[in-house]
Design a protein around this motif. Structure first.
Motif, short mmCIF file in Angstrom:
data_model
loop_
_atom_site.label_atom_id
_atom_site.label_comp_id
_atom_site.label_asym_id
_atom_site.label_seq_id
_atom_site.Cartn_x
_atom_site.Cartn_y
_atom_site.Cartn_z
N ASP A 246 -30.68 33.64 23.88
CA ASP A 246 -29.61 33.33 24.84
C ASP A 246 -28.45 32.99 24.02
O ASP A 246 -28.41 32.23 23.14
CB ASP A 246 -30.23 32.17 25.57
N GLU A 264 -28.82 22.87 33.41
CA GLU A 264 -28.00 24.03 34.08
C GLU A 264 -28.20 25.65 33.60
O GLU A 264 -28.07 26.33 34.20
CB GLU A 264 -26.18 23.94 34.23
N GLU A 266 -31.08 27.83 31.85
CA GLU A 266 -32.49 28.17 31.90
C GLU A 266 -33.19 27.87 30.57
O GLU A 266 -34.35 27.36 30.41
CB GLU A 266 -32.85 29.79 32.33
N SER A 267 -32.47 28.05 29.49
CA SER A 267 -33.01 27.83 28.13
C SER A 267 -33.05 26.01 28.04
O SER A 267 -34.11 25.67 27.36
CB SER A 267 -32.13 28.33 27.01
N LEU A 269 -33.94 24.13 30.61
CA LEU A 269 -35.18 24.01 31.24
C LEU A 269 -36.57 24.64 30.44
O LEU A 269 -37.32 23.82 30.29
CB LEU A 269 -35.02 24.57 32.54
N ARG A 270 -36.52 25.40 29.85
CA ARG A 270 -37.38 26.08 29.19
C ARG A 270 -37.84 25.15 27.94
O ARG A 270 -39.03 24.75 27.46
CB ARG A 270 -37.24 27.28 28.61
N SER A 288 -39.74 29.64 36.65
CA SER A 288 -38.16 29.57 37.09
C SER A 288 -38.10 29.51 38.60
O SER A 288 -38.49 30.35 39.30
CB SER A 288 -37.25 30.61 36.77
N LYS A 290 -35.41 28.68 40.56
CA LYS A 290 -34.13 29.24 41.04
C LYS A 290 -33.15 29.77 39.72
O LYS A 290 -33.58 29.55 38.66
CB LYS A 290 -33.22 28.17 41.86
N PRO A 291 -32.49 30.88 40.09
CA PRO A 291 -31.77 31.31 39.08
C PRO A 291 -30.82 30.58 38.34
O PRO A 291 -30.27 29.54 38.90
CB PRO A 291 -30.77 32.59 39.78
N LYS A 292 -30.92 30.52 37.03
CA LYS A 292 -30.14 29.61 36.14
C LYS A 292 -29.25 30.78 35.24
O LYS A 292 -29.46 31.62 34.98
CB LYS A 292 -31.05 28.87 35.23
N HIS A 294 -27.96 32.48 32.40
CA HIS A 294 -28.49 33.02 31.02
C HIS A 294 -27.75 34.09 30.69
O HIS A 294 -27.85 35.39 31.52
CB HIS A 294 -30.17 33.27 31.44
#
Length: 312
Positions: A246, A264, A266-267, A269-270, A288, A290-292, A294
Motif C-alpha cells: 500500500d 480510514e 485499510e492498512s 485497520l489491518r 473488511s 466496507k471499502p477503505k 487502498h
C-alpha cells in the motif's frame, strides 16, 4: 487426682492467651496499615521478537505499527530497536529528533535507564528505545537480555525489532524474547530465509512463532512468488495477519506517522486487527466490512513506488 493448683494455673494461662490474641487482632483491625500482607509481584511484559530472514520485507514498519496498534488498545508498549549499527525504527515512529541516549549509554553508566526511554509524541502508553552505532555490547546476548528484563517490568508488551538475517543481533533479540513473529513477503527468497529462521526460533523459544505476510499482493513475476496457501503450507506456522503493498504505508513512513493511527485506511485497520490477534493469542483472519482507501504500490509509476526510505 488432679492437683487443683495446677488446674487453675493452666486455666488462667488459657484465658490470658485468648484475651491477648483477641486484643491484638482488634488493635490490628483498627490499624490496617500495620497488617503485613503478601505483596503481589507485577507481571512481566510479553517480550516479542519481530524478525525475518531477509532484509527489506517491512519488518521495521510492522514493528512500529503493531506497537502503535497495541498502545491504542490501552496497553503499555515499549519498542526496542535491536539493529545495532543500522538503527531506523525511530523513522516510522517520527522520533528521530527525540533520541538522546541509547542502550549502550546505559550499559556504560552514562545515563539512567529511564533516560534511554523516549515517549511517543501521540500515545502516552507507547515508548521507544534506540540502540546505537556502538557495537561494543551487541555481541553479548546475556547483557542485552538483562536490560530487556529490566525494561519489561514496566510494560505490558516489549517488541524487539530484530535485524535481518541470523547474525549477532538476531541472537540478541531472540534469546531475550518469550515469543516471536516472523515477517515475510510472497517472494521465494524471502520465504526460504523465513523458513530457516523459523527453524532456529523453534529451538530457542517455547512458544510457536507466528507469521505476518507483508506486501501480499506484490506484482513480481509469478515465477518469483509463492501463493498464499502454499506459503502457509511450507512454513507450517499460524498466520496472524496479512498486509498488502500500500502506497499509504510508504507515505506514513516518510511522515513519521504510523498508519495504524488512521482507521480510514485499510492498512491501518489491518495492523489493528493483528494487534487484536496478538492480544487474544488467536489467528482470526481480517474481514473488511466496507471499502477503505487502498492504493497499491504497484499501480504507481516506478519512480514513485519506494521513495528514499529504507525502513520498509
Amino acid at each position: 487426682m488432679v492437683d487443683i493448683t495446677t488446674y487453675f494455673i493452666k486455666l488462667q494461662l488459657i484465658i490470658s492467651y485468648e484475651d491477648v490474641t483477641f486484643n491484638v487482632k482488634k488493635w490490628l483491625s483498627c490499624c490496617p496499615a500495620l497488617v503485613l500482607e503478601e505483596k503481589e509481584v507485577a507481571p512481566m511484559a510479553r517480550v516479542i521478537c519481530i524478525t525475518s530472514g531477509k532484509g527489506g520485507v517491512g519488518k521495521t514498519t510492522v514493528t512500529a505499527n503493531l506497537g502503535t496498534a497495541l498502545a491504542l488498545s490501552g496497553s503499555s508498549v515499549c519498542l526496542i530497536d535491536a539493529d545495532f549499527g543500522l538503527r531506523n525504527l525511530d523513522i516510522p515512529l517520527g522520533l528521530s529528533n527525540r533520541v538522546r541516549y541509547h542502550i549502550s549509554d546505559f550499559l556504560t553508566g552514562q545515563c539512567a535507564l529511564h533516560q534511554v526511554i523516549v515517549k511517543d509524541k501521540r500515545i502516552s502508553t507507547l515508548s521507544f528505545i534506540s540502540c546505537s552505532n556502538d557495537t561494543v555490547h551487541h555481541d553479548d546476548p546475556q547483557v542485552f537480555g538483562e536490560v530487556v528484563q529490566q525494561i519489561a517490568q514496566g510494560y505490558d508488551y516489549v517488541l524487539i525489532d530484530s535485524p535481518a538475517g541470523i547474525e549477532n543481533g538476531f541472537w540478541n533479540a531472540a534469546l531475550a524474547a518469550d515469543e516471536a513473529i516472523v515477517v515475510t513477503t510472497p517472494h521465494r527468497t524471502s520465504l526460504q530465509d523465513a523458513d530457516r529462521v523459523i527453524g532456529l526460533l523453534e529451538d530457542m523459544i517455547p512458544a510457536p512463532p507466528q507469521l505476518i505476510i507483508n506486501m501480499a499482493d506484490g506484482q513480481e513475476a509469478r515465477s518469483a512468488t509463492v501463493k498464499m496457501q502454499d506459503m502457509i503450507d511450507i512454513l507450517n506456522i499460524g498466520v496472524i495477519g496479512v498486509i498488502h503493498a500500500d502506497v499509504e504505508i510508504i507515505r506514513s513512513v516518510h511522515k513519521g506517522i504510523p498508519i495504524a493511527l488512521n482507521p480510514e485506511f485499510e492498512s491501518g485497520l489491518r495492523f489493528r486487527h493483528i494487534a487484536h490477534n496478538v492480544a487474544k493469542n488467536q489467528q482470526e483472519p481480517f474481514i473488511s466490512l466496507k471499502p477503505k482507501r487502498h492504493i497499491s504500490v504497484f499501480s504507481l509509476p516506478p519512480r514513485l513506488r519506494w521513495g528514499k526510505s529504507s525502513s520498509l
